[in-house]
Write a protein that holds these residues in place. Sequence first.
Motif, PDB file in Angstrom:
ATOM      1  N   GLY A  82       0.861  -1.141   0.084  1.00  0.00           N
ATOM      2  CA  GLY A  82       0.060   0.024  -0.051  1.00  0.00           C
ATOM      3  C   GLY A  82       0.689   1.182   0.026  1.00  0.00           C
ATOM      4  N   LYS A  83       2.040   1.150  -0.458  1.00  0.00           N
ATOM      5  CA  LYS A  83       2.940   2.420  -0.134  1.00  0.00           C
ATOM      6  C   LYS A  83       3.592   2.546  -1.889  1.00  0.00           C
ATOM      7  N   ILE A  84       3.954   3.648  -2.029  1.00  0.00           N
ATOM      8  CA  ILE A  84       4.663   3.937  -3.412  1.00  0.00           C
ATOM      9  C   ILE A  84       6.220   4.043  -3.051  1.00  0.00           C
ATOM     10  N   THR A  85       7.090   3.049  -3.559  1.00  0.00           N
ATOM     11  CA  THR A  85       8.603   2.980  -3.563  1.00  0.00           C
ATOM     12  C   THR A  85       9.395   3.192  -4.793  1.00  0.00           C
ATOM     13  N   ALA A  86      10.149   4.126  -4.651  1.00  0.00           N
ATOM     14  CA  ALA A  86      10.779   4.535  -5.905  1.00  0.00           C
ATOM     15  C   ALA A  86      12.182   3.842  -5.902  1.00  0.00           C
ATOM     16  N   LEU A  87      12.635   3.410  -7.073  1.00  0.00           N
ATOM     17  CA  LEU A  87      14.141   2.796  -7.089  1.00  0.00           C
ATOM     18  C   LEU A  87      14.857   3.599  -7.950  1.00  0.00           C
ATOM     19  N   LEU A  88      15.881   4.190  -7.374  1.00  0.00           N
ATOM     20  CA  LEU A  88      16.864   5.030  -8.131  1.00  0.00           C
ATOM     21  C   LEU A  88      18.414   4.520  -8.115  1.00  0.00           C
ATOM     22  N   GLY A  89      18.883   5.132  -9.208  1.00  0.00           N
ATOM     23  CA  GLY A  89      20.285   4.494  -9.531  1.00  0.00           C
ATOM     24  C   GLY A  89      20.622   5.024 -10.889  1.00  0.00           C
ATOM     25  N   GLY A  99      22.649   2.148 -15.922  1.00  0.00           N
ATOM     26  CA  GLY A  99      23.595   1.049 -15.746  1.00  0.00           C
ATOM     27  C   GLY A  99      23.589   0.508 -14.246  1.00  0.00           C
ATOM     28  N   ALA A 100      23.178   1.011 -13.176  1.00  0.00           N
ATOM     29  CA  ALA A 100      22.905   0.504 -11.772  1.00  0.00           C
ATOM     30  C   ALA A 100      22.259  -0.802 -11.615  1.00  0.00           C
ATOM     31  N   GLY A 101      21.559  -1.210 -12.561  1.00  0.00           N
ATOM     32  CA  GLY A 101      20.748  -2.555 -12.617  1.00  0.00           C
ATOM     33  C   GLY A 101      19.266  -2.549 -12.053  1.00  0.00           C
ATOM     34  N   LYS A 102      18.659  -1.096 -12.148  1.00  0.00           N
ATOM     35  CA  LYS A 102      17.248  -0.963 -11.963  1.00  0.00           C
ATOM     36  C   LYS A 102      16.455  -1.840 -12.901  1.00  0.00           C
ATOM     37  N   THR A 103      16.593  -1.957 -14.214  1.00  0.00           N
ATOM     38  CA  THR A 103      15.593  -2.457 -15.090  1.00  0.00           C
ATOM     39  C   THR A 103      15.872  -4.049 -15.069  1.00  0.00           C
ATOM     40  N   SER A 104      17.127  -4.360 -14.876  1.00  0.00           N
ATOM     41  CA  SER A 104      17.288  -5.969 -14.586  1.00  0.00           C
ATOM     42  C   SER A 104      16.437  -6.472 -13.449  1.00  0.00           C
ATOM     43  N   CYS A 105      16.793  -5.531 -12.165  1.00  0.00           N
ATOM     44  CA  CYS A 105      15.900  -6.065 -11.168  1.00  0.00           C
ATOM     45  C   CYS A 105      14.420  -6.186 -11.084  1.00  0.00           C
ATOM     46  N   LEU A 106      13.924  -5.085 -12.018  1.00  0.00           N
ATOM     47  CA  LEU A 106      12.285  -5.156 -12.256  1.00  0.00           C
ATOM     48  C   LEU A 106      11.841  -6.228 -12.945  1.00  0.00           C
ATOM     49  N   ARG A 107      12.895  -6.496 -14.011  1.00  0.00           N
ATOM     50  CA  ARG A 107      12.593  -7.627 -14.836  1.00  0.00           C
ATOM     51  C   ARG A 107      12.375  -9.004 -14.261  1.00  0.00           C
ATOM     52  N   ILE A 108      13.277  -8.978 -13.115  1.00  0.00           N
ATOM     53  CA  ILE A 108      13.411 -10.305 -12.566  1.00  0.00           C
ATOM     54  C   ILE A 108      12.102 -10.475 -11.506  1.00  0.00           C
ATOM     55  N   THR A 159       0.127  -1.592  -3.934  1.00  0.00           N
ATOM     56  CA  THR A 159       1.667  -1.554  -3.720  1.00  0.00           C
ATOM     57  C   THR A 159       2.278  -1.112  -5.127  1.00  0.00           C
ATOM     58  N   ILE A 160       3.131  -0.248  -4.992  1.00  0.00           N
ATOM     59  CA  ILE A 160       3.574   0.467  -6.308  1.00  0.00           C
ATOM     60  C   ILE A 160       5.143   0.472  -6.303  1.00  0.00           C
ATOM     61  N   LEU A 161       6.000   0.064  -7.218  1.00  0.00           N
ATOM     62  CA  LEU A 161       7.357   0.103  -7.263  1.00  0.00           C
ATOM     63  C   LEU A 161       7.617   0.676  -8.595  1.00  0.00           C
ATOM     64  N   PHE A 162       8.319   1.908  -8.664  1.00  0.00           N
ATOM     65  CA  PHE A 162       8.704   2.344  -9.893  1.00  0.00           C
ATOM     66  C   PHE A 162       9.959   3.076 -10.003  1.00  0.00           C
ATOM     67  N   SER A 163      10.754   2.817 -11.095  1.00  0.00           N
ATOM     68  CA  SER A 163      12.038   3.525 -11.341  1.00  0.00           C
ATOM     69  C   SER A 163      12.050   4.679 -11.866  1.00  0.00           C
ATOM     70  N   SER A 164      12.943   5.947 -11.662  1.00  0.00           N
ATOM     71  CA  SER A 164      12.824   7.094 -11.991  1.00  0.00           C
ATOM     72  C   SER A 164      14.220   7.627 -12.044  1.00  0.00           C
ATOM     73  N   VAL A 210       4.490  -1.852 -16.180  1.00  0.00           N
ATOM     74  CA  VAL A 210       4.532  -0.573 -17.316  1.00  0.00           C
ATOM     75  C   VAL A 210       5.912  -0.803 -17.655  1.00  0.00           C
ATOM     76  N   GLY A 211       6.333  -1.181 -18.714  1.00  0.00           N
ATOM     77  CA  GLY A 211       7.638  -1.441 -19.110  1.00  0.00           C
ATOM     78  C   GLY A 211       8.215  -0.279 -20.075  1.00  0.00           C
ATOM     79  N   ASP A 212       8.719  -0.897 -21.137  1.00  0.00           N
ATOM     80  CA  ASP A 212       9.310   0.258 -22.057  1.00  0.00           C
ATOM     81  C   ASP A 212       8.351   0.861 -23.224  1.00  0.00           C
ATOM     82  N   ARG A 213       6.992   0.441 -22.914  1.00  0.00           N
ATOM     83  CA  ARG A 213       5.940   0.867 -23.924  1.00  0.00           C
ATOM     84  C   ARG A 213       6.010   0.395 -25.284  1.00  0.00           C
ATOM     85  N   GLU A 214       7.131  -0.420 -25.519  1.00  0.00           N
ATOM     86  CA  GLU A 214       7.156  -0.820 -26.963  1.00  0.00           C
ATOM     87  C   GLU A 214       6.295  -2.143 -26.989  1.00  0.00           C
ATOM     88  N   GLY A 215       6.195  -2.833 -27.962  1.00  0.00           N
ATOM     89  CA  GLY A 215       5.271  -4.102 -27.874  1.00  0.00           C
ATOM     90  C   GLY A 215       3.835  -3.934 -28.037  1.00  0.00           C
TER      91      GLY A 215
END
Length: 249
Positions: free
Chosen positions: A27-34, A37-46, A184-189, A79-84
């Motif tokens: 029930g919270k919004i959590t942001a993933l910063l880096g 190349g820090a590994g954010k997208t890889s982590c979200l994809r896993i 529950t929300i996790l987003f990178s930015s 919500v990924g890269d909006r392609e596809g």
Amino acid sequence: MIRVENVCKSFAGKPVLQSLSFDVPDGKITALLGANGAGKTSCLRIICGLLQAESGRVLVGGIDPAVDPQAARRQLGVVGDREGLYERLTVAEYLKIFSQMQGLTGANLQDALASVREELELDALWDRRMGGFSQGERMKVSLARALVHRPPHLILDEPTRGLDVLAVRLLRKTLLRLRAAGTTILFSSHVMPEVAELSDTVLVMSAGRIVGCGTPEALGRTTGCESLEDSFVALAYGRQPAQPEVEPA
Ligand SMILES: Nc1ncnc2c1ncn2[C@@H]1O[C@H](COP(=O)(O)OP(=O)(O)OP(=O)(O)O)[C@@H](O)[C@H]1O
């Protein structure tokens, strides 16, 4: 809750995630910063089950996507890269297919479609084919696809990239409404003012590890910095923020 436990991942022998561990509270919004190349997208994809970890595990609402990908998918909107997006389909056709893939049928399906159409202001796009859609239009459709089955968890990878002011506002309003409803929300930015405004908790990643975690205010206290941007720079790059230049007396 989303739990990441000791996740390791390498590409071509180069470690990208190094025993990465964190929790995303309910029930919270959590942001993933880096940094790049820090590994954010890889982590979200896993977390989404799109990439396999070499070791460690992920739990989404108590379900490991590597063990039961279908059950984990029902727990998640992504919500990924909006392609596809299928360019030849209309928005209505596309969202109907995704709803059916999530097991929605009959009146439940119609209600789900009507609900995202209204919530994301999709009237003008509803019967248009998606070929040639702008970034903002693609984001709206990606978000509608992620939300149509009302998942308890939502993952967004750089959701405001390339969006204009009104599209960012709609996204922000939608995320705040979803949080109020318990999602529950996790987003990178990379956009610090947006992160400071939206997030209950901020995770700072560097070289595949978490190097900072807390509210924007708590990170400020830890680093002795006034802004989230300065806290981020101190944590992610191990650098003090730039001091204002002082004229020699
Ligand atoms: N499929 C892949 N094959 C090889 N290397 C990859 C692959 N995916 C990611 N990487 C590498 O892993 C590292 C982390 O990439 P990732 O996309 O997770 O970072 P990021 O934090 O999301 O970066 P950005 O902010 O630039 O989007 C980078 O060095 C990237 O080149």
